[in-house]
Scaffold this active site. Sequence first.
Site, PDB file in Angstrom:
ATOM      1  N   GLY A  11     -14.612  34.344 -15.345  1.00  0.00           N
ATOM      2  CA  GLY A  11     -15.549  34.478 -16.461  1.00  0.00           C
ATOM      3  C   GLY A  11     -14.979  35.353 -17.560  1.00  0.00           C
ATOM      4  O   GLY A  11     -13.907  35.956 -17.412  1.00  0.00           O
ATOM      5  N   CYS A  88     -24.244  43.212  -2.967  1.00  0.00           N
ATOM      6  CA  CYS A  88     -22.954  42.521  -3.001  1.00  0.00           C
ATOM      7  C   CYS A  88     -21.849  43.460  -3.480  1.00  0.00           C
ATOM      8  O   CYS A  88     -20.747  43.478  -2.920  1.00  0.00           O
ATOM      9  CB  CYS A  88     -23.040  41.296  -3.894  1.00  0.00           C
ATOM     10  SG  CYS A  88     -21.511  40.327  -3.949  1.00  0.00           S
ATOM     11  N   CYS A 184     -26.002  34.340  -8.331  1.00  0.00           N
ATOM     12  CA  CYS A 184     -24.909  33.364  -8.297  1.00  0.00           C
ATOM     13  C   CYS A 184     -25.139  32.233  -7.298  1.00  0.00           C
ATOM     14  O   CYS A 184     -24.628  31.131  -7.485  1.00  0.00           O
ATOM     15  CB  CYS A 184     -23.576  34.057  -8.009  1.00  0.00           C
ATOM     16  SG  CYS A 184     -23.454  34.765  -6.341  1.00  0.00           S
TER      17      CYS A 184
END
Length: 343
Positions: A11, A88, A184
Amino acid sequence: MKRVILGFSGGVDSFYSAYLLKKEGYEVLLVYLKLLPDADTERVRRAAQLLNLKVTVIDLTEEFRKTVIDYFISYYRRGLTPNPCAVCNREVKLKYLYRLKRELSADLIATGHYARVGFSEKFRRNLIYRGLEKGKEQSYFLALVEREIFDYLLLPLGELTKREVVERAKSIGFPYAGESQDICFIEGDYTEFLKPFIKASPGLFKLEDGTVVGKHRGYFRYTVGQRRGLGISYKHPLYVVEIKPEENIVVVGPKQSLLKDEVFVWKTNWHVEPREWGKIPVQVQIRYRAKPTEVVGVEYLKNGIYRVKLAAKVDAPAPGQVCAFYSNDLLLGGGEITKEGAG
């Protein structure tokens, strides 16, 4: 030449981070942590090629499923509001990059978070500070990360705005196509994602005094503070105040029932322990983009739970969400919001 391992998603943020690190003279090792089975690794490789760098793809799909996706499902099953990005960062991304640093004898690790890392003269250690752009800065999502990692962490985008990063990345050939989705592993509505895992049994909406005011379509569809989509006709607006999965009840009430001048926090991760704070001003942030609120006092209760007394009321602290502690721009740590006497 110092070697840095950069968590690379392909990204715009990780792309421009890699560009800056390379420009500053680091040997940049790109690592793509593959978290989902259908991840587009070719897109990641193309982004790396634009930088004349190779990317190593490491499959962490099983770890991610067990650590983040299963956590996400279990929290909604228990009537809690999870924070998958913060978990995460702690349990997968930064933890794994830090492990790789040792395995590959690298000097540093880096990510594309909009936050800053710097040495605090007062506390004599490396700590996280808010990024320059207040609307996009992401220090909140680093509240649960273990402090020792900050000694080896670079955050190249901390002094930049998102607009600057996008414009500069595009000017060097990056094919920017907009932002990625918030969670995500979910496309669209999270309740659709949860349907196969949590039985959507209809139940009752009740007021705090037990009065039944309607029927819900499955308690996991609702979060504390929610007003829209309840489908209840009442004399004044109703909000979700509490979720009781064991009884399949969603408790609703007026806005004032959500306003709290104290928050209970456990599973704490201190970058700076409360006993070290002294007389510094302290604020809490109870969700991403929430306005920080001044802390009057922090009291340890038992079972790892702290009572945090506030100078003003906060709106809908949701059990399961991350409560981050700050002293102005300095991140002091964080924990998980819980109920009084719970945990």
